[in-house]
Design a protein around this motif. Sequence first.
Motif, mmCIF file in Angstrom:
data_model
loop_
_atom_site.group_PDB
_atom_site.id
_atom_site.type_symbol
_atom_site.label_atom_id
_atom_site.label_comp_id
_atom_site.label_asym_id
_atom_site.label_seq_id
_atom_site.Cartn_x
_atom_site.Cartn_y
_atom_site.Cartn_z
ATOM 1 N N UNK A 14 0.843 -1.172 0.000
ATOM 2 C CA UNK A 14 0.000 0.000 0.000
ATOM 3 C C UNK A 14 0.892 1.240 0.000
ATOM 4 N N UNK A 15 0.483 2.230 -0.792
ATOM 5 C CA UNK A 15 1.210 3.497 -0.851
ATOM 6 C C UNK A 15 0.389 4.551 -0.111
ATOM 7 N N UNK A 16 1.055 5.225 0.809
ATOM 8 C CA UNK A 16 0.424 6.288 1.585
ATOM 9 C C UNK A 16 1.067 7.623 1.242
ATOM 10 N N UNK A 17 0.235 8.655 1.176
ATOM 11 C CA UNK A 17 0.715 10.017 0.986
ATOM 12 C C UNK A 17 0.612 10.702 2.344
ATOM 13 N N UNK A 18 1.737 11.216 2.821
ATOM 14 C CA UNK A 18 1.797 11.858 4.131
ATOM 15 C C UNK A 18 1.981 13.354 3.922
ATOM 16 N N UNK A 19 1.016 14.133 4.373
ATOM 17 C CA UNK A 19 1.098 15.588 4.303
ATOM 18 C C UNK A 19 1.722 16.073 5.611
ATOM 19 N N UNK A 20 2.684 16.990 5.504
ATOM 20 C CA UNK A 20 3.388 17.423 6.712
ATOM 21 C C UNK A 20 3.896 18.847 6.586
ATOM 22 N N UNK A 21 4.196 19.437 7.739
ATOM 23 C CA UNK A 21 4.904 20.706 7.857
ATOM 24 C C UNK A 21 6.320 20.358 8.316
ATOM 25 N N UNK A 22 7.294 21.106 7.841
ATOM 26 C CA UNK A 22 8.676 20.778 8.184
ATOM 27 C C UNK A 22 9.026 21.056 9.637
ATOM 28 N N UNK A 23 8.254 21.894 10.300
ATOM 29 C CA UNK A 23 8.581 22.254 11.676
ATOM 30 C C UNK A 23 7.359 22.145 12.578
ATOM 31 N N UNK B 23 -3.941 0.021 10.074
ATOM 32 C CA UNK B 23 -2.602 -0.427 10.485
ATOM 33 C C UNK B 23 -1.536 0.266 9.648
ATOM 34 N N UNK B 24 -1.784 0.433 8.361
ATOM 35 C CA UNK B 24 -0.841 1.122 7.483
ATOM 36 C C UNK B 24 -0.634 2.567 7.880
ATOM 37 N N UNK B 25 -1.725 3.246 8.236
ATOM 38 C CA UNK B 25 -1.604 4.648 8.688
ATOM 39 C C UNK B 25 -0.775 4.740 9.969
ATOM 40 N N UNK B 26 -0.998 3.810 10.875
ATOM 41 C CA UNK B 26 -0.245 3.808 12.134
ATOM 42 C C UNK B 26 1.238 3.575 11.863
ATOM 43 N N UNK C 129 5.052 13.462 1.242
ATOM 44 C CA UNK C 129 5.970 12.383 0.910
ATOM 45 C C UNK C 129 5.152 11.120 0.752
ATOM 46 N N UNK C 130 5.740 10.152 0.077
ATOM 47 C CA UNK C 130 5.047 8.907 -0.236
ATOM 48 C C UNK C 130 5.793 7.745 0.411
ATOM 49 N N UNK C 131 5.036 6.872 1.077
ATOM 50 C CA UNK C 131 5.619 5.720 1.752
ATOM 51 C C UNK C 131 4.927 4.446 1.285
ATOM 52 N N UNK C 132 5.714 3.407 1.070
ATOM 53 C CA UNK C 132 5.152 2.090 0.810
ATOM 54 C C UNK C 132 5.178 1.321 2.115
ATOM 55 N N UNK C 133 3.998 0.870 2.546
ATOM 56 C CA UNK C 133 3.856 0.207 3.830
ATOM 57 C C UNK C 133 3.166 -1.141 3.612
#
Length: 76
Positions: A1-10, A34-37, A23-27
């Motif tokens: 599964x590929x997740x897109x994580x939206x974030x602020x740098x600080x 469970x993948x989100x966690x 950023x994109x993560x393969x989990x």
Amino acid sequence: MIYKVFYQESKERSPRRELTHALYLEVDAASELEGRIIARQLVEDNTSYNIEFIELLSDNHLEYEKTHADYKLTEF
């Protein structure tokens, strides 16, 4: 599964939409939750980012991201 994580740098500043990155993560997970966690834990353990939202990408959404966004899988 590929997740897109939206974030602020600080975590020090209030979040602003204009400063949101992704950023994109393969989990490998048994369920979406469970993948989100796992994705959240990976980002928190390896960065100081302020995570805003984590989204599971459908096949169609993933294909769109690969062609229209700065798509690159992040590995920790």
